[in-house]
Design an enzyme around this catalytic site. Sequence first.
Site, PDB file in Angstrom:
ATOM      1  N   PRO A  19       0.852  -1.195   0.000  1.00  0.00           N
ATOM      2  CA  PRO A  19       0.000   0.000   0.000  1.00  0.00           C
ATOM      3  C   PRO A  19       0.886   1.242   0.000  1.00  0.00           C
ATOM      4  CG  PRO A  19       0.061  -0.995   2.188  1.00  0.00           C
ATOM      5  CD  PRO A  19       0.803  -1.922   1.276  1.00  0.00           C
ATOM      6  N   MET A  20       0.619   2.168  -0.924  1.00  0.00           N
ATOM      7  CA  MET A  20       1.439   3.374  -1.028  1.00  0.00           C
ATOM      8  C   MET A  20       0.537   4.588  -1.218  1.00  0.00           C
ATOM      9  SD  MET A  20       4.587   1.932  -3.403  1.00  0.00           S
ATOM     10  CE  MET A  20       3.556   0.822  -4.406  1.00  0.00           C
ATOM     11  N   GLN A  72      -6.409  -1.486   3.150  1.00  0.00           N
ATOM     12  CA  GLN A  72      -5.644  -1.094   4.330  1.00  0.00           C
ATOM     13  C   GLN A  72      -6.353   0.046   5.048  1.00  0.00           C
ATOM     14  OE1 GLN A  72      -1.794   1.182   4.601  1.00  0.00           O
ATOM     15  NE2 GLN A  72      -1.031  -0.771   5.401  1.00  0.00           N
ATOM     16  N   CYS A 102       2.949   3.558   9.132  1.00  0.00           N
ATOM     17  CA  CYS A 102       3.089   4.866   8.484  1.00  0.00           C
ATOM     18  C   CYS A 102       3.557   5.910   9.489  1.00  0.00           C
ATOM     19  CB  CYS A 102       1.762   5.286   7.858  1.00  0.00           C
ATOM     20  SG  CYS A 102       1.839   6.894   7.035  1.00  0.00           S
ATOM     21  N   HIS A 173       7.779  -4.116   7.664  1.00  0.00           N
ATOM     22  CA  HIS A 173       8.731  -3.259   6.965  1.00  0.00           C
ATOM     23  C   HIS A 173       9.997  -3.263   7.809  1.00  0.00           C
ATOM     24  CE1 HIS A 173       9.499   0.783   4.707  1.00  0.00           C
ATOM     25  NE2 HIS A 173      10.630   0.198   5.032  1.00  0.00           N
ATOM     26  N   ASN A 213       8.949  -6.567   3.911  1.00  0.00           N
ATOM     27  CA  ASN A 213       8.812  -5.401   3.039  1.00  0.00           C
ATOM     28  C   ASN A 213       9.969  -4.461   3.347  1.00  0.00           C
ATOM     29  OD1 ASN A 213       6.940  -2.406   3.317  1.00  0.00           O
ATOM     30  ND2 ASN A 213       7.527  -3.295   1.368  1.00  0.00           N
ATOM     31  N   GLY A 215      12.775  -1.885   0.784  1.00  0.00           N
ATOM     32  CA  GLY A 215      14.014  -1.840   0.027  1.00  0.00           C
ATOM     33  C   GLY A 215      14.233  -2.962  -0.956  1.00  0.00           C
ATOM     34  N   GLY A 235       7.301  -2.430  -2.998  1.00  0.00           N
ATOM     35  CA  GLY A 235       6.646  -1.138  -3.015  1.00  0.00           C
ATOM     36  C   GLY A 235       7.079  -0.302  -4.189  1.00  0.00           C
ATOM     37  N   ARG A 236       8.056   0.578  -3.958  1.00  0.00           N
ATOM     38  CA  ARG A 236       8.447   1.529  -4.999  1.00  0.00           C
ATOM     39  C   ARG A 236       9.013   0.846  -6.246  1.00  0.00           C
ATOM     40  NH1 ARG A 236      12.206   5.061  -1.427  1.00  0.00           N
ATOM     41  NH2 ARG A 236      12.123   3.142  -0.173  1.00  0.00           N
TER      42      ARG A 236
END
Length: 337
Positions: A19-20, A72, A102, A173, A213, A215, A235-236
């Site tokens: 989720p971003m 989420q 977050c 994370h 999660n 990197g 993620g990214r």
Amino acid sequence: MENERKSQISASRRFAIAPMMDWTDRHCRFLHRQLSSRALLYTEMIVADAAIHGDRQRLLGFGQAEHPVALQLGGSDPAKLAEAARIGEGFGYDEINLNCGCPSDRVQSGTFGACLMKTPDLVAACVAAMKRVVHVPVTVKCRIGVDEQDPEPALDMLADAVFAAGADALWVHARKAWLQGLSPRENRDVPPLDYGRVYRLKQRLPGKFIGINGGIQTLAEAAGHLRHVDGVMLGRAAYHTPAILAGADALIGVASRQVDFAALLETMAAYADAHVARGGRLSHVARHMVGLFHGQPGARRFRQILSTETTRSDARSDVLRRAFAAIDEAAQAQEAA
């Protein structure tokens, strides 16, 4: 039927897209689903109050093609989270996830997100409340700790609390979050990664789903992590280079496929035109496609067309066609050279 659905989600959870905020909206998820048939997709974080009192269709609506997809939620009030989870299940989400990672100022002011790492008993109460009202899996996403916490006891305490409350999975994370002194952006890069801490959690809890999660840049790296934990979340890397998702299904046990970019263009063009016909902008869809051809000839021109021409109020799918044509032209020029 319910057990079969949970089994499918459990399998898809082996590879997930994180989720971003501002990125994994329904248009992004639709694109990602064209590239991976089985990866578990996540919404942006939706605050429980917004899910209860806001424009539900705008905030929670999604297309059937997105399944499997998880909602989420953000919050720290068990009753509100339970109501938001019930609403989310009613919309058809396959899983409800609680954000405990977050670090933004907005969630700190509301004492949720990464702040919840400090109150594992409250997180457990939130999980238990949601479990009581929904039949779909309830999961948690967290950090290894926050601020001056020692990640060894901090992560163990949170994990033990949420699993005792009935959580179906814990995504970690593998960085601390610093609530003071670092921006949300810096919190994604500056605190050092500690994958070993997540591995140790899995070793201590062999019967529980532990996902990792943070990197992770490639599918090869993802496969490496899967030797130690149950699931991996990109993620990214998935957002900026979405074409890599075509190989993700192999991690779930489904045959990978080559991206048919001609077919992808037709699908995204039809989807974009339908969105525009409903009053949307082409840029809402196209902004998630900018990285499709990362590193390939013509990618710069592709990005330029999508970044500049899709913002016009009259922009339609012909802009997408011109952008894809730039890739074909660059490939032809390279062959002729």
